[in-house]
Scaffold this active site. Structure first.
Site, short mmCIF file in Angstrom:
data_model
loop_
_atom_site.label_atom_id
_atom_site.label_comp_id
_atom_site.label_asym_id
_atom_site.label_seq_id
_atom_site.Cartn_x
_atom_site.Cartn_y
_atom_site.Cartn_z
N SER A 68 0.85 -1.20 0.00
CA SER A 68 0.00 0.00 0.00
C SER A 68 0.88 1.24 0.00
O SER A 68 2.05 1.20 0.40
CB SER A 68 -0.93 -0.01 1.22
OG SER A 68 -0.22 -0.27 2.40
N GLU A 71 0.99 5.56 0.67
CA GLU A 71 0.35 6.71 1.33
C GLU A 71 0.78 8.02 0.68
O GLU A 71 1.97 8.25 0.48
CB GLU A 71 0.72 6.68 2.82
CG GLU A 71 0.13 7.83 3.60
CD GLU A 71 0.43 7.72 5.09
OE1 GLU A 71 0.21 6.65 5.69
OE2 GLU A 71 0.90 8.73 5.65
N ARG A 110 -5.72 10.07 16.16
CA ARG A 110 -5.95 11.24 17.01
C ARG A 110 -5.44 12.49 16.31
O ARG A 110 -6.07 13.54 16.34
CB ARG A 110 -5.24 11.08 18.36
CG ARG A 110 -5.58 12.19 19.33
CD ARG A 110 -4.55 12.32 20.42
NE ARG A 110 -3.28 12.79 19.92
CZ ARG A 110 -2.21 13.00 20.67
NH1 ARG A 110 -2.26 12.74 21.96
NH2 ARG A 110 -1.09 13.45 20.14
N ASP A 150 -1.70 14.95 15.51
CA ASP A 150 -0.68 15.62 16.33
C ASP A 150 -1.19 16.98 16.78
O ASP A 150 -2.05 17.57 16.14
CB ASP A 150 0.60 15.79 15.52
CG ASP A 150 1.33 14.47 15.36
OD1 ASP A 150 1.38 13.71 16.35
OD2 ASP A 150 1.85 14.21 14.27
N PHE A 165 11.82 14.49 10.78
CA PHE A 165 10.68 13.55 10.95
C PHE A 165 10.91 12.63 12.14
O PHE A 165 10.03 12.42 12.96
CB PHE A 165 10.51 12.67 9.72
CG PHE A 165 9.83 13.34 8.55
CD1 PHE A 165 9.38 14.65 8.61
CD2 PHE A 165 9.63 12.64 7.37
CE1 PHE A 165 8.76 15.25 7.54
CE2 PHE A 165 9.00 13.24 6.28
CZ PHE A 165 8.57 14.54 6.37
N HIS A 211 3.43 -0.96 4.03
CA HIS A 211 2.78 0.33 3.74
C HIS A 211 3.88 1.36 3.49
O HIS A 211 4.67 1.65 4.40
CB HIS A 211 1.92 0.75 4.95
CG HIS A 211 1.12 1.99 4.75
ND1 HIS A 211 0.02 2.04 3.92
CD2 HIS A 211 1.26 3.25 5.26
CE1 HIS A 211 -0.50 3.26 3.94
NE2 HIS A 211 0.24 4.01 4.74
C1 LIG Z 1 -0.01 4.97 9.78
C2 LIG Z 1 -0.12 6.38 10.31
C3 LIG Z 1 -0.88 7.32 9.63
C4 LIG Z 1 -1.00 8.63 10.12
N1 LIG Z 1 -1.75 9.55 9.41
C5 LIG Z 1 -1.91 10.80 9.89
C6 LIG Z 1 -2.73 11.74 9.21
O1 LIG Z 1 -3.31 11.46 8.17
N2 LIG Z 1 -2.86 12.99 9.74
C7 LIG Z 1 -2.23 13.34 10.91
O2 LIG Z 1 -2.39 14.48 11.35
N3 LIG Z 1 -1.45 12.46 11.58
C8 LIG Z 1 -1.28 11.20 11.10
N4 LIG Z 1 -0.49 10.30 11.80
C9 LIG Z 1 0.20 10.73 13.01
C10 LIG Z 1 -0.69 10.53 14.27
O3 LIG Z 1 -1.82 11.36 14.18
C11 LIG Z 1 0.17 10.88 15.48
O4 LIG Z 1 1.16 9.92 15.69
C12 LIG Z 1 -0.61 11.20 16.76
O5 LIG Z 1 0.28 11.85 17.67
C13 LIG Z 1 -1.17 9.97 17.48
O6 LIG Z 1 -2.21 9.43 16.80
P1 LIG Z 1 -2.87 8.03 17.28
O7 LIG Z 1 -4.01 7.80 16.38
O8 LIG Z 1 -1.86 6.97 17.42
O9 LIG Z 1 -3.41 8.48 18.72
P2 LIG Z 1 -3.85 7.71 20.10
O10 LIG Z 1 -4.04 6.25 19.78
O11 LIG Z 1 -5.00 8.46 20.58
O12 LIG Z 1 -2.57 7.86 20.97
C14 LIG Z 1 -2.00 9.15 21.24
C15 LIG Z 1 -1.26 9.12 22.59
O13 LIG Z 1 -2.20 8.98 23.66
C16 LIG Z 1 -2.00 7.76 24.37
N5 LIG Z 1 -3.34 7.20 24.57
C17 LIG Z 1 -4.12 6.56 23.67
N6 LIG Z 1 -5.32 6.25 24.22
C18 LIG Z 1 -5.30 6.73 25.47
C19 LIG Z 1 -6.25 6.76 26.55
N7 LIG Z 1 -7.46 6.21 26.41
N8 LIG Z 1 -5.89 7.36 27.71
C20 LIG Z 1 -4.66 7.93 27.88
N9 LIG Z 1 -3.72 7.93 26.89
C21 LIG Z 1 -4.04 7.35 25.72
C22 LIG Z 1 -1.11 6.88 23.47
O14 LIG Z 1 -0.26 6.02 24.20
C23 LIG Z 1 -0.30 7.94 22.74
O15 LIG Z 1 0.79 8.38 23.52
C24 LIG Z 1 -0.33 9.00 11.32
C25 LIG Z 1 0.45 8.06 11.99
C26 LIG Z 1 0.57 6.75 11.51
C27 LIG Z 1 1.43 5.75 12.23
#
Ligand SMILES: Cc1cc2nc3c(=O)[nH]c(=O)nc-3n(C[C@H](O)[C@H](O)[C@H](O)COP(=O)(O)OP(=O)(O)OC[C@H]3O[C@@H](n4cnc5c(N)ncnc54)[C@H](O)[C@@H]3O)c2cc1C
Length: 293
Positions: free
Chosen positions: A14, A16, A106, A108, A217, A267
């Protein structure tokens, strides 16, 4: 088709891409996708920007790729700066446009901020967004995971626990953050399995394009550049072409080892620069993904 069904059937490649800042940049993104089409990617994805028009472009490009290029697509979606209702509306539009897959993130904190602050009446974590999607829509859902731990996480164990929660809430597969030492990935998948994560974990690979960019990065996302690779980057730092060749060579070896270990897919973080990924796929000639003669 839901990507989980594709993963049940085959090992995926895949790619991106990210949306442009302005509308006139859209054709260039589509061209970057088209350059990789001969390699038969199993799906392509389009990231979700920090706000405004680039977010609309994610929807537009995802739909265009699906309709006009006959490729399976996955739209990225984050919780940044939008209330639940607004995110719900984005999901409704994606659904209406026939998009079947989303990766729920979530996001950044906005540039300059160090801490993620949820929008008013917004989601705080990806797991909440996943729960919302699972409860209201019929999308295939992916989520992110972090072989070296997420930058904000207190420990690898708590981070893994939250990855497990995302699966529990409905994520059907995980895609990893970039990494440059395969041992970090292998260690993560062993720990994930032990923690009861039983969905495919697809490694995310970013072929290095530029020394300064990759240092930025990796420092932002908390990934490590192994010492030997770092020394090579130092040696070629002022020669972008040499760094790009190094990136192709390094990623080729990385993917070769990952593929041989039996990963469910790869990916590629293409960064809209298809050339390096096409060279890697040419080097590897992966079954079903051999590319043009
Ligand atoms: C494959 C991939 C694609 C991405 N695509 C994008 C994109 O399109 N746009 C963009 O802006 N960013 C993107 N990102 C970056 C991503 O948004 C960041 O890494 C962000 O900081 C964390 O997102 P997450 O979904 O892992 O968040 P979460 O899963 O919510 O985790 C964020 C932090 O909170 C902690 N956490 C999670 N759940 C809880 C809870 N219930 N209570 C307390 N702490 C918790 C986790 O340990 C972590 O430290 C991508 C990253 C990856 C790996």
């Amino acid at each position: 088709m839901r990507i989980k069904e594709i993963l049940d059937d085959t090992r995926t490649i895949s790619c991106e891409f990210f949306p442009p800042r302005t509308e006139d940049g859209i054709p260039a993104v589509i061209r970057a996708v088209e350059r990789l089409k001969p390699y038969s990617p199993d799906f392509v994805s389009v990231t979700y920007g920090a706000g405004g028009s680039t977010r609309a472009f994610t929807e537009q490009i995802t739909t265009e790729i699906k309709d006009q290029n006959d490729l399976e697509v996955m739209a990225h979606l984050t919780c940044v700066g939008q209330a639940k209702e607004e995110i719900h509306q984005v999901l409704e539009r994606l659904d209406e446009a026939g998009i079947e897959n989303v990766i729920a993130l979530r996001g950044d904190p906005p540039q300059g901020d160090t801490e993620f602050v949820p929008a008013e009446n917004g989601f705080s974590h990806a797991s909440e967004l996943i729960e919302h999607i699972r409860g209201n829509f019929d999308f295939g859902i992916a989520a992110a995971c972090y072989p070296e731990g997420h930058v904000e996480s207190k420990s690898l164990d708590t981070d893994l626990e939250y990855a497990r929660l995302k699966v529990e809430k409905g994520a059907e597969f995980l895609i990893t953050q970039l990494f440059y030492d395969n041992e970090d990935f292998f260690d993560f998948t062993r720990r994930a399995e032990k923690a009861g994560i039983d969905v495919p974990v697809v490694p995310g690979v970013l072929p290095i394009l530029n020394a300064a960019q990759i240092r930025r990065f990796t420092s932002l996302c908390g990934a490590r550049i192994p010492h030997a690779l770092d020394e090579q980057l130092d040696r070629y730092a002022d020669d972008d072409r040499a760094v790009r060749d190094l990136g192709v060579e390094y990623a080729t070896r990385q993917v070769e080892e990952l593929w041989a270990s039996g990963v469910p897919g790869i990916h590629f973080y293409v960064l809209n620069r298809s050339y390096s990924v096409s060279r890697i796929l040419n080097n590897l000639g992966l079954p079903g993904h051999a590319g043009p003669e």
